[in-house]
Motif scaffolding. Sequence first.
Motif, PDB file in Angstrom:
ATOM      1  N   PRO A 235       0.810  -1.222   0.000  1.00  0.00           N
ATOM      2  CA  PRO A 235       0.000   0.000   0.000  1.00  0.00           C
ATOM      3  C   PRO A 235       0.846   1.276   0.000  1.00  0.00           C
ATOM      4  N   SER A 236       1.906   1.304   0.802  1.00  0.00           N
ATOM      5  CA  SER A 236       2.788   2.476   0.832  1.00  0.00           C
ATOM      6  C   SER A 236       3.463   2.674  -0.518  1.00  0.00           C
ATOM      7  N   PHE A 237       3.922   1.578  -1.107  1.00  0.00           N
ATOM      8  CA  PHE A 237       4.572   1.619  -2.413  1.00  0.00           C
ATOM      9  C   PHE A 237       3.618   2.176  -3.475  1.00  0.00           C
ATOM     10  N   LEU A 238       2.369   1.671  -3.472  1.00  0.00           N
ATOM     11  CA  LEU A 238       1.402   2.080  -4.492  1.00  0.00           C
ATOM     12  C   LEU A 238       1.063   3.561  -4.419  1.00  0.00           C
ATOM     13  N   ILE A 239       0.711   4.035  -3.214  1.00  0.00           N
ATOM     14  CA  ILE A 239       0.344   5.444  -3.080  1.00  0.00           C
ATOM     15  C   ILE A 239       1.524   6.335  -3.471  1.00  0.00           C
ATOM     16  N   ASP A 240       2.719   5.959  -3.036  1.00  0.00           N
ATOM     17  CA  ASP A 240       3.907   6.737  -3.373  1.00  0.00           C
ATOM     18  C   ASP A 240       4.107   6.815  -4.888  1.00  0.00           C
ATOM     19  N   LYS A 241       3.922   5.697  -5.582  1.00  0.00           N
ATOM     20  CA  LYS A 241       4.106   5.687  -7.040  1.00  0.00           C
ATOM     21  C   LYS A 241       3.028   6.502  -7.759  1.00  0.00           C
ATOM     22  N   ILE A 242       1.794   6.412  -7.278  1.00  0.00           N
ATOM     23  CA  ILE A 242       0.718   7.205  -7.880  1.00  0.00           C
ATOM     24  C   ILE A 242       1.016   8.695  -7.723  1.00  0.00           C
ATOM     25  N   LEU A 243       1.465   9.087  -6.532  1.00  0.00           N
ATOM     26  CA  LEU A 243       1.813  10.490  -6.302  1.00  0.00           C
ATOM     27  C   LEU A 243       2.994  10.914  -7.172  1.00  0.00           C
ATOM     28  N   GLU A 244       3.981  10.051  -7.291  1.00  0.00           N
ATOM     29  CA  GLU A 244       5.138  10.373  -8.126  1.00  0.00           C
ATOM     30  C   GLU A 244       4.723  10.622  -9.576  1.00  0.00           C
ATOM     31  N   ASN A 245       3.759   9.833 -10.056  1.00  0.00           N
ATOM     32  CA  ASN A 245       3.344   9.932 -11.459  1.00  0.00           C
ATOM     33  C   ASN A 245       2.372  11.074 -11.740  1.00  0.00           C
ATOM     34  N   TYR A 246       1.544  11.439 -10.743  1.00  0.00           N
ATOM     35  CA  TYR A 246       0.410  12.311 -11.065  1.00  0.00           C
ATOM     36  C   TYR A 246       0.248  13.571 -10.221  1.00  0.00           C
ATOM     37  N   ILE A 247       0.886  13.672  -9.062  1.00  0.00           N
ATOM     38  CA  ILE A 247       0.559  14.773  -8.152  1.00  0.00           C
ATOM     39  C   ILE A 247       0.956  16.139  -8.720  1.00  0.00           C
ATOM     40  N   HIS A 248       1.815  16.170  -9.726  1.00  0.00           N
ATOM     41  CA  HIS A 248       2.172  17.450 -10.351  1.00  0.00           C
ATOM     42  C   HIS A 248       1.035  18.016 -11.198  1.00  0.00           C
ATOM     43  N   GLU A 249       0.043  17.184 -11.534  1.00  0.00           N
ATOM     44  CA  GLU A 249      -1.044  17.648 -12.392  1.00  0.00           C
ATOM     45  C   GLU A 249      -2.441  17.373 -11.845  1.00  0.00           C
ATOM     46  N   LYS A 250      -2.536  16.503 -10.837  1.00  0.00           N
ATOM     47  CA  LYS A 250      -3.828  16.163 -10.248  1.00  0.00           C
ATOM     48  C   LYS A 250      -3.710  16.082  -8.735  1.00  0.00           C
ATOM     49  N   SER A 251      -4.683  16.662  -8.022  1.00  0.00           N
ATOM     50  CA  SER A 251      -4.715  16.476  -6.574  1.00  0.00           C
ATOM     51  C   SER A 251      -5.110  15.022  -6.279  1.00  0.00           C
ATOM     52  N   PHE A 252      -4.849  14.596  -5.035  1.00  0.00           N
ATOM     53  CA  PHE A 252      -5.169  13.213  -4.663  1.00  0.00           C
ATOM     54  C   PHE A 252      -6.105  13.233  -3.464  1.00  0.00           C
ATOM     55  N   ASN A 253      -7.297  12.666  -3.652  1.00  0.00           N
ATOM     56  CA  ASN A 253      -8.335  12.612  -2.623  1.00  0.00           C
ATOM     57  C   ASN A 253      -8.368  11.204  -2.042  1.00  0.00           C
ATOM     58  N   PHE A 254      -8.039  11.082  -0.753  1.00  0.00           N
ATOM     59  CA  PHE A 254      -8.036   9.768  -0.109  1.00  0.00           C
ATOM     60  C   PHE A 254      -9.441   9.283   0.229  1.00  0.00           C
ATOM     61  N   MET A 255     -10.440  10.150   0.082  1.00  0.00           N
ATOM     62  CA  MET A 255     -11.852   9.810   0.309  1.00  0.00           C
ATOM     63  C   MET A 255     -12.215   9.599   1.780  1.00  0.00           C
ATOM     64  N   GLY A 256     -11.329  10.003   2.692  1.00  0.00           N
ATOM     65  CA  GLY A 256     -11.699  10.111   4.097  1.00  0.00           C
ATOM     66  C   GLY A 256     -11.813   8.817   4.865  1.00  0.00           C
ATOM     67  N   SER A 257     -11.662   8.951   6.181  1.00  0.00           N
ATOM     68  CA  SER A 257     -11.886   7.839   7.106  1.00  0.00           C
ATOM     69  C   SER A 257     -11.867   8.375   8.523  1.00  0.00           C
ATOM     70  N   ASN A 258     -12.725   7.804   9.363  1.00  0.00           N
ATOM     71  CA  ASN A 258     -12.720   8.154  10.782  1.00  0.00           C
ATOM     72  C   ASN A 258     -12.042   7.066  11.610  1.00  0.00           C
ATOM     73  N   ILE A 259     -11.426   6.101  10.937  1.00  0.00           N
ATOM     74  CA  ILE A 259     -10.673   5.055  11.633  1.00  0.00           C
ATOM     75  C   ILE A 259      -9.246   5.556  11.834  1.00  0.00           C
ATOM     76  N   ARG A 260      -8.808   5.568  13.079  1.00  0.00           N
ATOM     77  CA  ARG A 260      -7.549   6.217  13.434  1.00  0.00           C
ATOM     78  C   ARG A 260      -6.361   5.712  12.609  1.00  0.00           C
ATOM     79  N   GLY A 261      -6.206   4.407  12.470  1.00  0.00           N
ATOM     80  CA  GLY A 261      -5.057   3.860  11.754  1.00  0.00           C
ATOM     81  C   GLY A 261      -5.035   4.272  10.292  1.00  0.00           C
ATOM     82  N   ILE A 262      -6.225   4.323   9.667  1.00  0.00           N
ATOM     83  CA  ILE A 262      -6.309   4.716   8.261  1.00  0.00           C
ATOM     84  C   ILE A 262      -6.041   6.216   8.126  1.00  0.00           C
TER      85      ILE A 262
END
Length: 288
Positions: A235-262
Amino acid sequence: MIRRLKYNEIDFKKYTECLENSEQRNWYANKNILDELSGNWQLLVYGDYEAVMPVPLKKKLGFNFVLMPLFCQQLGVFSKKDDRKINTKFLNFLKKSSKVFLYSFNQNNDFEEILKKKKNYIIPISDYVILRRKKYFKGRKSTAKWAQHLFYKEIDLNADSINFIENNYKGIPKRSDYEKFLRYLVFLNKNGFLKLCGAYLDEKLINLAIVISEGKQLSLLALINDESFKNENGPSFLIDKILENYIHEKSFNFMGSNIRGIEVFFKSFGAELQEYGYLESKILKRIS
């Protein structure tokens, strides 16, 4: 003055124009998205579509109740400039005229009364190098670096990817809701909104991020993991790669959570908290 319009009474040209020119512009309020996720919705309108508020409905015990559809995070009031007085008129109209199980406003809506809040986490368009260096938590930075033995690949929605989802999805207990989820993926894919981002160990898919891509934003619909490979930090690898590829042109919405660990997981990538108000009747929601 606010009035309620049934679906067949809505002027969708005016509705779409109001959405597109609104300060609170929100993908979930688009007609085709609401048609897919709800199938039964009405509209509250202020003036000549100066402000609008889509209201999804669900029939239960012969009555229509207001209930947010599955996979729809925020709706609320849309107008050229957010106005707390007008928003409050919509809020009061909804409470007086409808039986509300659950209705979520959007993060830009302000009201004269205090509403209960839900949490959402977003990373704005950023320079990836600066984001990683300055805003990643130290532990997340090292975890993502450790997982570089994995391979990132964007894949198609097909029998293999659906089989991976089927075998590993944990978030939807009801079979009928899971089938709706799959239909939604097919809809997103058909309309060009779907990205499936996979983490591979050698040639084996072990993690899958299901992402909605629209306009200048990516939204994380689901993060699906093969628990047999938990120690690989996919999971850490995936999010990091998505941000590396796209965050310069698109914001990233995690879609929220009220679970502390998430929550901590989201924040560890430098995500910013954005809260949104909601109405909920716990008594009514139990019988929905």
